[in-house]
Motif scaffolding. Structure first.
Motif, short mmCIF file in Angstrom:
data_model
loop_
_atom_site.label_atom_id
_atom_site.label_comp_id
_atom_site.label_asym_id
_atom_site.label_seq_id
_atom_site.Cartn_x
_atom_site.Cartn_y
_atom_site.Cartn_z
N VAL A 123 0.86 -1.18 0.00
CA VAL A 123 0.00 0.00 0.00
C VAL A 123 0.89 1.24 0.00
O VAL A 123 1.76 1.38 0.87
CB VAL A 123 -0.94 -0.01 1.23
CG1 VAL A 123 -1.70 1.30 1.34
CG2 VAL A 123 -1.89 -1.20 1.15
N GLU A 124 0.67 2.14 -0.96
CA GLU A 124 1.53 3.30 -1.12
C GLU A 124 0.80 4.62 -0.87
O GLU A 124 1.28 5.68 -1.26
CB GLU A 124 2.14 3.29 -2.53
CG GLU A 124 3.03 2.08 -2.76
CD GLU A 124 3.66 2.06 -4.13
OE1 GLU A 124 3.62 3.09 -4.84
OE2 GLU A 124 4.20 1.01 -4.51
N GLN A 125 -0.35 4.57 -0.20
CA GLN A 125 -1.09 5.78 0.14
C GLN A 125 -0.56 6.30 1.47
O GLN A 125 -0.72 5.64 2.50
CB GLN A 125 -2.59 5.47 0.23
CG GLN A 125 -3.48 6.57 0.79
CD GLN A 125 -3.36 7.89 0.07
OE1 GLN A 125 -2.67 8.78 0.53
NE2 GLN A 125 -4.03 8.02 -1.07
N PRO A 126 0.12 7.47 1.50
CA PRO A 126 0.73 7.95 2.74
C PRO A 126 -0.27 8.22 3.86
O PRO A 126 0.05 8.03 5.03
CB PRO A 126 1.42 9.25 2.33
CG PRO A 126 1.56 9.18 0.85
CD PRO A 126 0.43 8.34 0.36
N TYR A 130 -7.25 7.63 3.47
CA TYR A 130 -7.66 7.32 2.10
C TYR A 130 -7.11 5.97 1.68
O TYR A 130 -6.02 5.58 2.09
CB TYR A 130 -7.16 8.39 1.13
CG TYR A 130 -7.79 9.74 1.39
CD1 TYR A 130 -8.99 10.09 0.79
CD2 TYR A 130 -7.18 10.63 2.26
CE1 TYR A 130 -9.57 11.32 1.04
CE2 TYR A 130 -7.76 11.86 2.52
CZ TYR A 130 -8.96 12.20 1.91
OH TYR A 130 -9.54 13.41 2.18
N LEU A 131 -7.88 5.28 0.85
CA LEU A 131 -7.44 3.99 0.32
C LEU A 131 -6.46 4.19 -0.83
O LEU A 131 -6.57 5.15 -1.59
CB LEU A 131 -8.65 3.20 -0.19
CG LEU A 131 -9.70 2.82 0.86
CD1 LEU A 131 -10.93 2.24 0.17
CD2 LEU A 131 -9.14 1.84 1.87
N ASP A 132 -5.52 3.30 -0.95
CA ASP A 132 -4.68 3.19 -2.13
C ASP A 132 -5.55 2.43 -3.14
O ASP A 132 -5.72 1.21 -3.03
CB ASP A 132 -3.39 2.43 -1.80
CG ASP A 132 -2.49 2.22 -3.01
OD1 ASP A 132 -3.00 2.19 -4.14
OD2 ASP A 132 -1.28 2.05 -2.80
N MET A 133 -6.14 3.16 -4.09
CA MET A 133 -7.11 2.56 -5.01
C MET A 133 -6.50 1.40 -5.81
O MET A 133 -7.13 0.37 -5.99
CB MET A 133 -7.67 3.63 -5.95
CG MET A 133 -8.29 4.83 -5.25
SD MET A 133 -9.76 4.46 -4.30
CE MET A 133 -10.98 4.50 -5.60
N GLY A 134 -5.27 1.59 -6.27
CA GLY A 134 -4.62 0.53 -7.03
C GLY A 134 -4.37 -0.72 -6.20
O GLY A 134 -4.58 -1.84 -6.66
N ALA A 135 -3.95 -0.53 -4.96
CA ALA A 135 -3.71 -1.68 -4.08
C ALA A 135 -5.02 -2.40 -3.77
O ALA A 135 -5.07 -3.64 -3.75
CB ALA A 135 -3.03 -1.22 -2.79
N ALA A 136 -6.08 -1.63 -3.54
CA ALA A 136 -7.39 -2.24 -3.27
C ALA A 136 -7.87 -3.04 -4.47
O ALA A 136 -8.38 -4.16 -4.33
CB ALA A 136 -8.40 -1.16 -2.88
N GLN A 137 -7.68 -2.48 -5.68
CA GLN A 137 -8.05 -3.22 -6.89
C GLN A 137 -7.29 -4.53 -7.00
O GLN A 137 -7.87 -5.59 -7.28
CB GLN A 137 -7.73 -2.39 -8.14
CG GLN A 137 -8.81 -1.47 -8.59
CD GLN A 137 -8.49 -0.87 -9.95
OE1 GLN A 137 -7.95 -1.55 -10.84
NE2 GLN A 137 -8.81 0.39 -10.12
N LEU A 138 -5.96 -4.48 -6.79
CA LEU A 138 -5.14 -5.70 -6.86
C LEU A 138 -5.60 -6.76 -5.88
O LEU A 138 -5.69 -7.93 -6.20
CB LEU A 138 -3.67 -5.36 -6.58
CG LEU A 138 -2.84 -4.84 -7.72
CD1 LEU A 138 -1.47 -4.39 -7.22
CD2 LEU A 138 -2.67 -5.91 -8.79
N SER A 193 -5.22 -5.61 -13.81
CA SER A 193 -3.94 -5.03 -13.40
C SER A 193 -2.82 -5.89 -13.97
O SER A 193 -2.86 -7.11 -13.88
CB SER A 193 -3.83 -5.00 -11.88
OG SER A 193 -4.86 -4.17 -11.35
N GLY A 194 -1.84 -5.22 -14.57
CA GLY A 194 -0.72 -5.95 -15.16
C GLY A 194 -0.89 -6.25 -16.63
O GLY A 194 0.04 -6.62 -17.31
#
Length: 196
Positions: A123-126, A130-138, A193-194
């Motif tokens: 997770v890269e959301q500091p 807020y959610l890290d949208m990309g991490a949640a999708q993965l 993703s990917g």
């Protein structure tokens, strides 16, 4: 095009039933709950996609403040797994923060098991608000029955429209069902993703 019926919850229920995504009983129950607005036209494509949550075939990743995102990911994974009718089970969730002494820190790694298989997503959301949208999708994509069972369905994110970012809508459907959602309701999907 002039003869195309408006998209309403009633029409969505019919499309989902015809595509085999829900039963007639599920459609009836959802329409009863949406009775006050079930026949009102839905104008925006993303609102059509959002209505899929009403029918138990989609989950949304909230784009605004959620407070304690590290805990919210677990709830989100449980919501997504529930759409599989028990075929996919999430267990042993934990979030390892990069800075465990800072409640506001959102950076870290979510760990969980999917049908007993250990998985982790960075997770890269500091901000932990807020959610890290990309991490949640993965993480939700990793729950796709296609990856774990003899089941053609997988989670895919609906394409955003326009410059305003809405919640990400993750829909559980087979490739044929996604094609039907596009043809009948105008819903387009992102590549996994990917993928290019």
């Amino acid at each position: 095009m002039a003869n195309t019926p408006p998209i309403t919850h009633v029409r969505i229920a019919q499309v989902l039933t015809d595509l085999g995504m829900i039963t007639t009983a599920q459609a009836h129950t959802a329409l009863e709950e949406a009775a006050a607005y079930a026949s009102e036209p839905i104008e925006r494509r993303h609102e059509v996609a959002g209505a899929l949550e009403t029918f138990g075939v989609a989950v949304s990743i909230h784009s605004e403040d959620v407070d304690f995102a590290d805990a919210h990911y677990e709830w989100l994974l449980d919501e997504a797994a529930a759409l599989t009718d028990g075929r996919v089970v999430v267990s042993n969730y934990r979030f390892d923060k990069d800075n465990p002494d800072d409640d506001e820190c959102g950076l870290g790694t979510m760990h969980f098991e999917c049908n007993g298989k250990p998985l982790s997503v960075g997770v890269e959301q500091p901000s932990n608000d807020y959610l890290d949208m990309g991490a949640a999708q993965l993480a939700i994509e990793a729950l796709s029955p296609l990856h774990h069972l003899d089941d053609p369905r997988e989670f895919r994110c609906v394409e955003q429209e326009g410059s305003d970012l809405d919640d990400d809508i993750m829909v559980l459907a087979s490739a044929e069902q996604r094609d039907g959602l596009h043809r009948h309701l105008g819903i387009r999907f992102e590549a996994r993703s990917g993928e290019g």
